[in-house]
Design a protein around this motif. Structure first.
Motif, PDB file in Angstrom:
ATOM      1  N   HIS A 280       9.870  11.418  -7.467  1.00 51.38           N
ATOM      2  CA  HIS A 280      10.820  10.744  -8.359  1.00 51.38           C
ATOM      3  C   HIS A 280      12.140  11.506  -8.484  1.00 51.38           C
ATOM      4  O   HIS A 280      13.185  10.890  -8.716  1.00 51.38           O
ATOM      5  CB  HIS A 280      10.192  10.539  -9.740  1.00 51.38           C
ATOM      6  N   ALA A 281      12.099  12.825  -8.313  1.00 57.26           N
ATOM      7  CA  ALA A 281      13.312  13.634  -8.466  1.00 57.26           C
ATOM      8  C   ALA A 281      14.388  13.246  -7.453  1.00 57.26           C
ATOM      9  O   ALA A 281      15.577  13.281  -7.766  1.00 57.26           O
ATOM     10  CB  ALA A 281      12.978  15.116  -8.331  1.00 57.26           C
ATOM     11  N   VAL A 282      13.969  12.871  -6.245  1.00 59.35           N
ATOM     12  CA  VAL A 282      14.936  12.501  -5.216  1.00 59.35           C
ATOM     13  C   VAL A 282      14.827  11.023  -4.827  1.00 59.35           C
ATOM     14  O   VAL A 282      15.386  10.614  -3.806  1.00 59.35           O
ATOM     15  CB  VAL A 282      14.804  13.398  -3.958  1.00 59.35           C
ATOM     16  N   THR A 283      14.115  10.254  -5.648  1.00 58.42           N
ATOM     17  CA  THR A 283      13.884   8.815  -5.427  1.00 58.42           C
ATOM     18  C   THR A 283      13.470   8.523  -3.988  1.00 58.42           C
ATOM     19  O   THR A 283      14.104   7.757  -3.276  1.00 58.42           O
ATOM     20  CB  THR A 283      15.107   7.963  -5.833  1.00 58.42           C
ATOM     21  N   GLU A 284      12.359   9.175  -3.604  1.00 56.66           N
ATOM     22  CA  GLU A 284      11.868   9.038  -2.239  1.00 56.66           C
ATOM     23  C   GLU A 284      10.346   8.898  -2.231  1.00 56.66           C
ATOM     24  O   GLU A 284       9.655   9.537  -3.019  1.00 56.66           O
ATOM     25  CB  GLU A 284      12.264  10.268  -1.427  1.00 56.66           C
ATOM     26  N   VAL A 285       9.873   8.067  -1.344  1.00 52.91           N
ATOM     27  CA  VAL A 285       8.444   7.923  -1.091  1.00 52.91           C
ATOM     28  C   VAL A 285       8.153   8.655   0.215  1.00 52.91           C
ATOM     29  O   VAL A 285       8.798   8.379   1.233  1.00 52.91           O
ATOM     30  CB  VAL A 285       8.049   6.427  -0.980  1.00 52.91           C
ATOM     31  N   ARG A 286       7.209   9.587   0.184  1.00 48.74           N
ATOM     32  CA  ARG A 286       6.831  10.358   1.372  1.00 48.74           C
ATOM     33  C   ARG A 286       5.575   9.752   1.984  1.00 48.74           C
ATOM     34  O   ARG A 286       4.510   9.799   1.381  1.00 48.74           O
ATOM     35  CB  ARG A 286       6.584  11.810   1.018  1.00 48.74           C
ATOM     36  N   ILE A 287       5.682   9.171   3.157  1.00 52.52           N
ATOM     37  CA  ILE A 287       4.563   8.555   3.836  1.00 52.52           C
ATOM     38  C   ILE A 287       3.794   9.655   4.557  1.00 52.52           C
ATOM     39  O   ILE A 287       4.324  10.309   5.461  1.00 52.52           O
ATOM     40  CB  ILE A 287       5.036   7.480   4.857  1.00 52.52           C
ATOM     41  N   VAL A 288       2.544   9.864   4.151  1.00 52.94           N
ATOM     42  CA  VAL A 288       1.728  10.945   4.685  1.00 52.94           C
ATOM     43  C   VAL A 288       0.905  10.484   5.875  1.00 52.94           C
ATOM     44  O   VAL A 288       0.763  11.209   6.851  1.00 52.94           O
ATOM     45  CB  VAL A 288       0.794  11.484   3.576  1.00 52.94           C
ATOM     46  N   ASP A 289       0.356   9.276   5.800  1.00 49.72           N
ATOM     47  CA  ASP A 289      -0.499   8.794   6.881  1.00 49.72           C
ATOM     48  C   ASP A 289      -0.514   7.276   6.888  1.00 49.72           C
ATOM     49  O   ASP A 289      -0.263   6.634   5.862  1.00 49.72           O
ATOM     50  CB  ASP A 289      -1.921   9.314   6.704  1.00 49.72           C
ATOM     51  N   VAL A 290      -0.789   6.731   8.044  1.00 46.54           N
ATOM     52  CA  VAL A 290      -0.939   5.285   8.208  1.00 46.54           C
ATOM     53  C   VAL A 290      -2.204   5.025   9.018  1.00 46.54           C
ATOM     54  O   VAL A 290      -2.556   5.813   9.902  1.00 46.54           O
ATOM     55  CB  VAL A 290       0.288   4.630   8.888  1.00 46.54           C
ATOM     56  N   PHE A 291      -2.898   3.962   8.676  1.00 45.64           N
ATOM     57  CA  PHE A 291      -4.138   3.599   9.360  1.00 45.64           C
ATOM     58  C   PHE A 291      -4.123   2.117   9.660  1.00 45.64           C
ATOM     59  O   PHE A 291      -3.465   1.343   8.970  1.00 45.64           O
ATOM     60  CB  PHE A 291      -5.355   3.875   8.467  1.00 45.64           C
ATOM     61  N   ARG A 292      -4.892   1.724  10.655  1.00 46.96           N
ATOM     62  CA  ARG A 292      -5.105   0.303  10.934  1.00 46.96           C
ATOM     63  C   ARG A 292      -6.571   0.108  11.285  1.00 46.96           C
ATOM     64  O   ARG A 292      -7.216   0.985  11.841  1.00 46.96           O
ATOM     65  CB  ARG A 292      -4.214  -0.177  12.052  1.00 46.96           C
ATOM     66  N   ASP A 293      -7.080  -1.058  10.944  1.00 41.12           N
ATOM     67  CA  ASP A 293      -8.457  -1.422  11.318  1.00 41.12           C
ATOM     68  C   ASP A 293      -8.462  -2.126  12.629  1.00 41.12           C
ATOM     69  O   ASP A 293      -7.590  -2.815  13.008  1.00 41.12           O
ATOM     70  CB  ASP A 293      -9.065  -2.354  10.276  1.00 41.12           C
TER      71      ASP A 293
END
Length: 82
Positions: A69-82
């Protein structure tokens, strides 16, 4: 306020192997998370450094992230698909 997002290298590399359709769906998912980072997640778990990692499911895709929230950013750590 709209947040931006940044994707970790490992998550980006995983997505590069996906089909173009799956990558477009991922982009929509990332935009959705950035537009409403306070939206309830489908799963919460502790991450490294004491951060809470959030996961949201978008059909066959799952996106794990944390919100800075301090830098108004979402950090994407991982992505998955089935």
């Amino acid at each position: 306020m709209r947040y931006t997002y940044a994707i970790e290298r490992g998550a980006a590399e995983a997505a590069f192997a996906w089909t173009s359709r799956e990558r477009r769906l991922l982009q929509v998912a990332l935009e959705s998370i950035a537009a409403a980072p306070s939206h309830p997640s489908d799963l919460e778990e502790p991450g490294a450094g004491g951060r809470t990692l959030l996961t949201r499911f978008f059909g066959r895709l799952a996106v794990t992230y944390w919100v800075d929230h301090a830098v108004t950013e979402v950090r994407i750590v991982d992505v998955f698909r089935d």
